[in-house]
Motif scaffolding. Structure first.
Motif, PDB file in Angstrom:
ATOM      1  N   ARG A 147       0.836  -1.200   0.000  1.00 31.93           N
ATOM      2  CA  ARG A 147       0.000   0.000   0.000  1.00 31.93           C
ATOM      3  C   ARG A 147       0.870   1.249   0.000  1.00 31.93           C
ATOM      4  NH1 ARG A 147      -4.345  -2.179   4.446  1.00 31.93           N
ATOM      5  NH2 ARG A 147      -5.051  -3.930   3.165  1.00 31.93           N
ATOM      6  N   PHE A 148       0.369   2.287  -0.659  1.00 32.32           N
ATOM      7  CA  PHE A 148       1.074   3.559  -0.746  1.00 32.32           C
ATOM      8  C   PHE A 148       0.203   4.657  -0.149  1.00 32.32           C
ATOM      9  CE2 PHE A 148       2.795   0.896  -4.013  1.00 32.32           C
ATOM     10  CZ  PHE A 148       4.149   1.186  -4.035  1.00 32.32           C
ATOM     11  N   ASP A 155      -5.052   6.768   7.379  1.00 30.71           N
ATOM     12  CA  ASP A 155      -5.369   5.448   6.843  1.00 30.71           C
ATOM     13  C   ASP A 155      -5.861   5.520   5.400  1.00 30.71           C
ATOM     14  OD1 ASP A 155      -4.675   4.170   9.187  1.00 30.71           O
ATOM     15  OD2 ASP A 155      -6.686   4.337  10.029  1.00 30.71           O
ATOM     16  N   ALA A 156      -5.738   6.672   4.769  1.00 31.28           N
ATOM     17  CA  ALA A 156      -6.236   6.854   3.407  1.00 31.28           C
ATOM     18  C   ALA A 156      -5.125   6.518   2.407  1.00 31.28           C
ATOM     19  CB  ALA A 156      -6.716   8.289   3.215  1.00 31.28           C
ATOM     20  N   ASP A 157      -5.120   5.268   1.947  1.00 30.12           N
ATOM     21  CA  ASP A 157      -4.078   4.894   0.998  1.00 30.12           C
ATOM     22  C   ASP A 157      -4.412   5.433  -0.391  1.00 30.12           C
ATOM     23  OD1 ASP A 157      -6.142   3.038   0.652  1.00 30.12           O
ATOM     24  OD2 ASP A 157      -4.786   1.412   0.123  1.00 30.12           O
ATOM     25  N   VAL A 158      -3.368   5.735  -1.150  1.00 33.67           N
ATOM     26  CA  VAL A 158      -3.508   6.269  -2.490  1.00 33.67           C
ATOM     27  C   VAL A 158      -3.610   5.131  -3.499  1.00 33.67           C
ATOM     28  CG1 VAL A 158      -2.331   7.616  -4.264  1.00 33.67           C
ATOM     29  CG2 VAL A 158      -2.235   8.332  -1.881  1.00 33.67           C
ATOM     30  N   MET A 159      -2.864   4.068  -3.246  1.00 30.07           N
ATOM     31  CA  MET A 159      -2.844   2.954  -4.180  1.00 30.07           C
ATOM     32  C   MET A 159      -2.491   1.681  -3.415  1.00 30.07           C
ATOM     33  SD  MET A 159      -0.537   2.496  -7.660  1.00 30.07           S
ATOM     34  CE  MET A 159       1.014   2.640  -6.832  1.00 30.07           C
ATOM     35  N   THR A 160      -3.076   0.567  -3.839  1.00 30.04           N
ATOM     36  CA  THR A 160      -2.749  -0.728  -3.269  1.00 30.04           C
ATOM     37  C   THR A 160      -2.407  -1.684  -4.400  1.00 30.04           C
ATOM     38  OG1 THR A 160      -4.232  -0.434  -1.381  1.00 30.04           O
ATOM     39  CG2 THR A 160      -3.607  -2.685  -1.915  1.00 30.04           C
ATOM     40  N   LEU A 161      -1.277  -2.345  -4.279  1.00 30.47           N
ATOM     41  CA  LEU A 161      -0.932  -3.430  -5.192  1.00 30.47           C
ATOM     42  C   LEU A 161      -1.313  -4.717  -4.482  1.00 30.47           C
ATOM     43  CD1 LEU A 161       2.636  -2.259  -6.302  1.00 30.47           C
ATOM     44  CD2 LEU A 161       0.470  -1.888  -7.486  1.00 30.47           C
ATOM     45  N   GLU A 162      -2.308  -5.415  -5.012  1.00 29.76           N
ATOM     46  CA  GLU A 162      -2.785  -6.631  -4.374  1.00 29.76           C
ATOM     47  C   GLU A 162      -1.927  -7.800  -4.829  1.00 29.76           C
ATOM     48  OE1 GLU A 162      -6.956  -7.145  -5.039  1.00 29.76           O
ATOM     49  OE2 GLU A 162      -7.463  -5.225  -4.116  1.00 29.76           O
ATOM     50  N   GLY A 163      -1.206  -8.395  -3.890  1.00 22.89           N
ATOM     51  CA  GLY A 163      -0.304  -9.485  -4.214  1.00 22.89           C
ATOM     52  C   GLY A 163      -0.999 -10.751  -4.642  1.00 22.89           C
ATOM     53  N   THR A 164      -2.094 -11.096  -3.979  1.00 23.24           N
ATOM     54  CA  THR A 164      -2.811 -12.333  -4.266  1.00 23.24           C
ATOM     55  C   THR A 164      -3.527 -12.267  -5.620  1.00 23.24           C
ATOM     56  OG1 THR A 164      -3.154 -12.644  -1.901  1.00 23.24           O
ATOM     57  CG2 THR A 164      -4.492 -13.984  -3.386  1.00 23.24           C
ATOM     58  N   ASN A 165      -4.241 -11.174  -5.861  1.00 21.64           N
ATOM     59  CA  ASN A 165      -5.039 -11.040  -7.079  1.00 21.64           C
ATOM     60  C   ASN A 165      -4.299 -10.371  -8.224  1.00 21.64           C
ATOM     61  OD1 ASN A 165      -7.296 -12.191  -5.800  1.00 21.64           O
ATOM     62  ND2 ASN A 165      -7.745 -10.214  -4.836  1.00 21.64           N
TER      63      ASN A 165
END
Length: 169
Positions: A147-148, A155-165
């Motif tokens: 998460r970025f 707690d407001a993330d700008v972007m999430t790279l989902e590892g599983t999906n």
């Protein structure tokens, strides 16, 4: 009469005292200069121990916190690393404000690696610039996500790279 301590003494327990008449360890140095100098005609001076090597910034003589740090210098009086009295580590800074505070410049070609390991679920890497824009990269404990955040402490993330999906969200 003047009874100064001898410059060098070896007591009955084979403890060596330099600047003290009553050594209380294998080698006991007492000097107003406060340092031990190793001089060599070669290119390397070493401190070696066959077991753990313990370094202390002792607090038993009533020293304040600012005199209980362990500091590392190179090229004369250039402080390169510090471990503070309360366990904060700074590399490239003499005033670390987190457990591991590293200031560095990456040079060279190819991939430059920084490895961060933590068991703390709130741990991350804060990328700071001289401006007010800071980034936090964070991987939640037990998650494959990365998460970025742009505002450290929210707690407001700008972007999430989902590892599983394998998705960007």
């Amino acid at each position: 009469s003047n009874h100064e301590a001898p410059a060098l003494i070896v007591d009955e327990d084979k403890q060596v005292g330099i600047g003290t008449a009553t050594p209380d360890s294998t080698l006991h140095l007492t000097s107003g200069a406060g340092y031990l100098k190793f001089e060599t005609s070669g290119s390397v001076g070493s401190i070696k121990s066959d077991f753990n090597l313990d370094l202390y910034a002792d607090d038993t003589n009533g020293n304040s916190d600012s005199y209980q740090n362990i500091r590392f210098f190179t090229a004369g009086a250039n402080e390169r690393m510090r471990i503070t009295h309360d366990g904060l580590v700074g590399i490239g800074t003499d005033s670390p404000d987190t457990t591991n505070n590293v200031k560095f410049h990456v040079k060279g070609s190819g991939i430059q690696n920084i490895k961060v390991e933590s068991t703390d679920s709130s741990a991350g890497i804060i990328l700071m610039s001289d401006s007010a824009d800071n980034w936090l990269m964070y991987s939640p404990n037990g998650s494959d996500d990365l998460r970025f955040y742009t505002d450290v402490g929210t707690d407001a993330d700008v972007m999430t790279l989902e590892g599983t999906n394998k998705r960007v969200g």
